[in-house]
Design a protein around this motif. Structure first.
Motif, PDB file in Angstrom:
ATOM      1  N   SER A 112       3.649  25.134  35.864  1.00  0.00           N
ATOM      2  CA  SER A 112       4.339  25.610  34.792  1.00  0.00           C
ATOM      3  C   SER A 112       4.375  24.689  33.549  1.00  0.00           C
ATOM      4  N   ASP A 114       6.865  23.471  31.982  1.00  0.00           N
ATOM      5  CA  ASP A 114       8.201  22.822  32.258  1.00  0.00           C
ATOM      6  C   ASP A 114       7.795  21.659  33.440  1.00  0.00           C
ATOM      7  N   GLU A 115       7.169  22.095  34.607  1.00  0.00           N
ATOM      8  CA  GLU A 115       6.911  20.982  35.580  1.00  0.00           C
ATOM      9  C   GLU A 115       5.897  20.153  35.189  1.00  0.00           C
ATOM     10  N   ALA A 117       5.655  19.044  31.929  1.00  0.00           N
ATOM     11  CA  ALA A 117       6.476  18.071  30.910  1.00  0.00           C
ATOM     12  C   ALA A 117       7.286  17.305  31.811  1.00  0.00           C
ATOM     13  N   SER A 118       7.897  17.783  32.805  1.00  0.00           N
ATOM     14  CA  SER A 118       8.908  16.900  33.561  1.00  0.00           C
ATOM     15  C   SER A 118       8.253  15.742  34.353  1.00  0.00           C
ATOM     16  N   ASP A 121       7.344  12.992  31.611  1.00  0.00           N
ATOM     17  CA  ASP A 121       8.528  11.999  31.516  1.00  0.00           C
ATOM     18  C   ASP A 121       8.752  11.202  32.821  1.00  0.00           C
ATOM     19  N   LEU A 149       1.036  20.670  25.642  1.00  0.00           N
ATOM     20  CA  LEU A 149       2.054  21.284  26.234  1.00  0.00           C
ATOM     21  C   LEU A 149       2.340  22.560  25.347  1.00  0.00           C
TER      22      LEU A 149
END
Length: 254
Positions: A112, A114-115, A117-118, A121, A149
């Protein structure tokens, strides 16, 4: 079908790649993939069966080993080295990618946003905290990576479409290997992975792909993939700062 007896006639074993997650050996015209994660092997076998483009023949499977026949031809190129392949061969690679992306989706999902992007980071923080790369280099590429993203319509992606995974004979694609990362994903990620470090061939690939693509998003994936790769490469004995490789890709964005 290849047998162990046939392989016994070969007097040389070539280590293609080896690290603490998996290894690939070449014995004659047979590649032996050794992977303790059977889920990756399951994905590879199923993805090759589904893909509408040439893939290696599965000769046999005995966990944790998968035996594959070598595909004919030579790799499209190598990261960090000029590609000897013709513009027509790069265009043919783009056409093959388009065929894959137009195929029915695999039944399993990809990562995903979110995965991704995490993880981005975490990796950027690690690169800066440990002094692996200059802060301004990481910050600039992190900003560029943001463009990747974004929501998109998922397609059948190879997931690790490095140029060493695409084989050609003359101007034709003869096989695409290493499907363990295949999933539903962003079409432009595959195109970016294929052209990483070979920006001069992006136009040929896009011409073969046959439809308009957002070049800024492809460049964003170059930054994102490189930022994610550096720590893994260092920890597994590879050098991302070799000429033309991931660190140079990041520097080019400056």
């Amino acid at each position: 079908m290849c047998s162990l007896a046939t392989m016994a006639d070969v007097d040389e074993v070539e280590v293609v790649v080896a690290h603490n997650e998996r290894a690939t050996l070449r014995v004659g015209d047979v590649f032996l993939k050794i992977d303790a994660d059977q889920a990756r092997i399951d994905v590879e076998v199923e993805a090759m069966a589904m893909a509408p483009i040439p893939t290696p023949e599965v000769l046999w499977r005995k966990p944790p080993v998968l035996a594959l026949a070598a595909v004919p031809g030579t790799a499209l190129g190598r990261l960090g080295e000029p590609s000897a392949a013709s513009p027509a061969a790069w265009s043919a690679a783009g056409a093959a990618v388009r065929m894959l992306h137009d195929a029915p989706l695999p039944p399993w999902p990809g990562r995903s946003l979110d995965e991704i992007a995490s993880r981005l980071d975490v990796e950027c923080e690690w690169l800066v905290t440990n002094g692996v790369l200059p802060t301004d280099l990481v910050t600039r590429n992190r900003r560029i990576a943001e463009a990747a993203l974004r929501p998109c319509t998922p397609v059948f992606t190879h997931g690790d479409l490095q140029i060493t995974h695409v084989f050609i004979d003359g101007d034709e694609v003869t096989g695409v290997i290493d499907w363990s990362e295949a999933s539903r994903g962003d079409a432009l990620f595959d195109l970016a992975t294929l052209t990483l470090g070979h920006e001069e061939h992006l136009g040929d690939v896009v011409a073969g792909y046959g439809t308009d693509v957002d070049l800024d998003v492809i460049r964003a994936w170059w930054s994102l993939r490189s930022l994610l790769a550096v720590r893994w490469l260092v920890e597994h004995g590879f050098d991302p700062s070799s000429p033309g490789c991931e660190v140079d890709v990041l520097r080019a964005r400056m």
